[in-house]
Design a protein around this motif. Sequence first.
Motif: not given
Length: 158
Positions: A53-60
């Motif tokens: 939670t909060g400012n979630v950034v996911i990269g692939q």
Amino acid sequence: MLRAVMIALLLSAGPAAAQSVAFGGMQQDRSAPVEVSADNLAVNQADGSAVFTGNVVIGQGAMRLAAERVTVIYGEGGQDRIKALQAEGSVTLVSGDDAAEAGAADYDVETGVVVLTGDVVLTQGRNVLTGDRVRVDIGAGTAQVDGRVRSVLQPEGN
């Protein structure tokens, strides 16, 4: 391809029940690691999930997903195998030069399919396409827009 589909949409009168568009002119690298950053993390060993939670950034690879809350569902093998991501709140998906915004998104990591819902906005350059639900196949570089579809096309050179 998106420009051609948007022009066809613009020329056809009435609502579109389902339209196909191009999204992300690249192949998804499902073997690339999935990197997650967030303000908070809660792990549930019982159901095999983690909630960021909060400012979630996911990269692939070259794909980025941002949201207020993301639930990570792990497959067999525990935390080494992410099966799916469920994003909620101000979701943004970026793949190459294309971007999408929505209220929620479900990303099946294994198949490379993202389903965006809730006031979805797709952009490619200055062209914009909106709909109620969008299914994006990152690997195939395609998207299907369902519901009331609206498009804004910018002529070349503008």
